[in-house]
Write an enzyme that holds these catalytic residues in place. Sequence first.
Site, PDB file in Angstrom:
ATOM      1  N   HIS A 140     -25.851  43.365  20.364  1.00 25.92           N
ATOM      2  CA  HIS A 140     -25.400  42.792  21.638  1.00 25.92           C
ATOM      3  C   HIS A 140     -26.458  41.758  22.054  1.00 25.92           C
ATOM      4  O   HIS A 140     -27.633  41.903  21.704  1.00 25.92           O
ATOM      5  CB  HIS A 140     -25.342  43.932  22.651  1.00 25.92           C
ATOM      6  CG  HIS A 140     -24.769  43.586  23.987  1.00 25.92           C
ATOM      7  ND1 HIS A 140     -25.504  42.973  24.980  1.00 25.92           N
ATOM      8  CD2 HIS A 140     -23.541  43.793  24.504  1.00 25.92           C
ATOM      9  CE1 HIS A 140     -24.736  42.815  26.054  1.00 25.92           C
ATOM     10  NE2 HIS A 140     -23.543  43.306  25.802  1.00 25.92           N
ATOM     11  N   ASP A 217     -30.839  50.975  20.869  1.00 27.37           N
ATOM     12  CA  ASP A 217     -29.946  50.570  21.948  1.00 27.37           C
ATOM     13  C   ASP A 217     -28.764  51.543  21.943  1.00 27.37           C
ATOM     14  O   ASP A 217     -27.850  51.428  21.131  1.00 27.37           O
ATOM     15  CB  ASP A 217     -29.490  49.124  21.709  1.00 27.37           C
ATOM     16  CG  ASP A 217     -28.402  48.698  22.682  1.00 27.37           C
ATOM     17  OD1 ASP A 217     -28.011  49.506  23.544  1.00 27.37           O
ATOM     18  OD2 ASP A 217     -27.930  47.550  22.565  1.00 27.37           O
ATOM     19  N   GLN A 220     -23.819  52.218  23.855  1.00 22.88           N
ATOM     20  CA  GLN A 220     -22.476  52.673  23.482  1.00 22.88           C
ATOM     21  C   GLN A 220     -22.478  54.071  22.870  1.00 22.88           C
ATOM     22  O   GLN A 220     -21.417  54.672  22.735  1.00 22.88           O
ATOM     23  CB  GLN A 220     -21.846  51.702  22.462  1.00 22.88           C
ATOM     24  CG  GLN A 220     -21.598  50.310  22.977  1.00 22.88           C
ATOM     25  CD  GLN A 220     -20.552  50.245  24.089  1.00 22.88           C
ATOM     26  OE1 GLN A 220     -19.780  51.178  24.309  1.00 22.88           O
ATOM     27  NE2 GLN A 220     -20.540  49.142  24.801  1.00 22.88           N
ATOM     28  N   LYS A 243     -21.623  53.035  31.780  1.00 28.19           N
ATOM     29  CA  LYS A 243     -20.782  53.282  30.592  1.00 28.19           C
ATOM     30  C   LYS A 243     -20.649  54.787  30.336  1.00 28.19           C
ATOM     31  O   LYS A 243     -19.870  55.219  29.510  1.00 28.19           O
ATOM     32  CB  LYS A 243     -21.377  52.600  29.363  1.00 28.19           C
ATOM     33  CG  LYS A 243     -21.374  51.066  29.455  1.00 28.19           C
ATOM     34  CD  LYS A 243     -21.878  50.448  28.191  1.00 28.19           C
ATOM     35  CE  LYS A 243     -22.388  49.042  28.378  1.00 28.19           C
ATOM     36  NZ  LYS A 243     -21.355  48.024  28.395  1.00 28.19           N
ATOM     37  N   CYS A 381     -20.241  39.648  24.153  1.00 26.01           N
ATOM     38  CA  CYS A 381     -21.700  39.458  24.212  1.00 26.01           C
ATOM     39  C   CYS A 381     -22.336  39.739  22.859  1.00 26.01           C
ATOM     40  O   CYS A 381     -23.418  40.338  22.781  1.00 26.01           O
ATOM     41  CB  CYS A 381     -22.335  40.343  25.277  1.00 26.01           C
ATOM     42  SG  CYS A 381     -21.785  39.959  26.925  1.00 26.01           S
TER      43      CYS A 381
HETATM   44  C1  LIG Z   1     -24.460  47.791  22.473  1.00 28.99           C
HETATM   45  C2  LIG Z   1     -24.774  47.315  23.856  1.00 28.99           C
HETATM   46  N1  LIG Z   1     -26.035  47.093  24.209  1.00 28.99           N
HETATM   47  C3  LIG Z   1     -26.369  46.678  25.424  1.00 28.99           C
HETATM   48  C4  LIG Z   1     -25.408  46.455  26.380  1.00 28.99           C
HETATM   49  C5  LIG Z   1     -25.826  45.988  27.724  1.00 28.99           C
HETATM   50  O1  LIG Z   1     -25.475  46.903  28.695  1.00 28.99           O
HETATM   51  P1  LIG Z   1     -25.678  46.531  30.221  1.00 28.99           P
HETATM   52  O2  LIG Z   1     -24.881  45.279  30.443  1.00 28.99           O
HETATM   53  O3  LIG Z   1     -25.146  47.695  30.966  1.00 28.99           O
HETATM   54  O4  LIG Z   1     -27.119  46.299  30.404  1.00 28.99           O
HETATM   55  C6  LIG Z   1     -24.070  46.660  26.067  1.00 28.99           C
HETATM   56  C7  LIG Z   1     -23.009  46.372  27.045  1.00 28.99           C
HETATM   57  O5  LIG Z   1     -21.884  46.108  26.708  1.00 28.99           O
HETATM   58  C8  LIG Z   1     -23.749  47.106  24.775  1.00 28.99           C
HETATM   59  O6  LIG Z   1     -22.485  47.322  24.417  1.00 28.99           O
END
Ligand SMILES: Cc1ncc(COP(=O)(O)O)c(C=O)c1O
Length: 423
Positions: A140, A217, A220, A243, A381
């Site tokens: 992401h 990370d 998800q 999430k 993203c």
């Molecule tokens: C794999 C992953 N990492 C990081 C993020 C970033 O999350 P946030 O926007 O809640 O900071 C997301 C959000 O879609 C994600 O899917």
Amino acid sequence: MIGVSAAIPEIELDAHCHHFDVESIRKDFPILSRKIYGHPLVYLDNAASAHKPQCVIDAITKAYTEYYSNIHRGVHLLSQLSTQEHDLARSEIQKFLGARHSYEIIFVRNATEGINLVASSYGRSHFKPGDEILITHMEHHANIVPWQMVCEQTGAVLRVAPVNDDGELKMDEFEKLLTDRTRFVSVVHLSNALGTINPIKEIIQLAHARNIPVLVDGAQSVPHMKVDVQELDCDFFVFSGHKLYGPSGIGVLYGKEEMLDAMPPYQGGGDMIRSVTFGRTLYNSLPYKFEAGTPDIVGPIGLAAAIEYVQKLCLEKIARYEQKLYAYATKALSEIPELRLIGTAKKRAGVLTFVLKNIHPHDIGTIMDREGIAIRTGHHCAQPIMDRFGVPATARASLAFYNTQEEIDRLVQGIHKVIEVFQ
Ligand SMILES: Cc1ncc(COP(=O)(O)O)c(C=O)c1O
């Protein structure tokens, strides 16, 4: 191509896990009963943000109506009560992640801020010109851009491990990219764009064999599987409350005590200090060193309520139910000739990403919306992985435990409707 059911692990159910009754679970989520353009809502955008059960909404309302006040600052009762609930939430999250100490749980706004904190604080104090940071092609943007920024500031270099045509990390290439210059590995647990589940434990072991710290990370992964940071032995782990059926605006950074101790503060201000004079400031201990200013006071309380809720449902049961639903959805979508699934890894979950021949994903999303079906369209993203698969954007249906087979049938009907419109 499907092979999903084969990947469903046989899960030993906890004796306390009660029957998974999706229809009654749905009643816990008030928004799921609303109509969209006259149709019952089918919410399949859970990877972007998930809905909140009534107990989370109630916990937030209770906090604001019964004991809200600023924390760590007041001698008065409300401040003490708020502090107590906030501290309790941190301990709940510690237990949820299997962290050794509650002060290894740092409250941030979201997963993005957690990664920025580590990239900025650890990176700027540890990286030198020529050092390498290793990520993967399926990250992401939140796990790309902060590292690019710290590379610009320190002269370090970003390296990217490739994926194969199914969207699986090429582990042999990954291993080759771990060199004497590698100073940090940051990798997604479950890809939001492909649904791929990375072999995170193996990645951590490979990196640790070279004394390289690893950030996972988990934005998800935590809503879909049990995570234990001590068992994984990751150095850092991030996720977002919104999430995981909790409120937005609260996220978690887990860090091993020795790693966090060796890092300078990220931001300066109130509460992150022990004492301040114009000559010299002494910083506070963990976790406060990384929590400058008034934090999100109620967010952690709502998140703890969400965690309690998913734990009552039983994470193993959630994972099993979702895997079955996912297998059903994958089969149904793969029977549509005009549809191409992007991301066909053997180990994956939660996310169905697809394109339809000659139809732009935004058109798919718009027509679906009119049918009451909420899906995500765009690059999610994760532009580099879209480029890797030669598509500018995709449509994405992402699952939660409150989704049903009937909703997947509605999704399939919706796709047929889109195809009809464009014929
Ligand atoms: C794999 C992953 N990492 C990081 C993020 C970033 O999350 P946030 O926007 O809640 O900071 C997301 C959000 O879609 C994600 O899917």
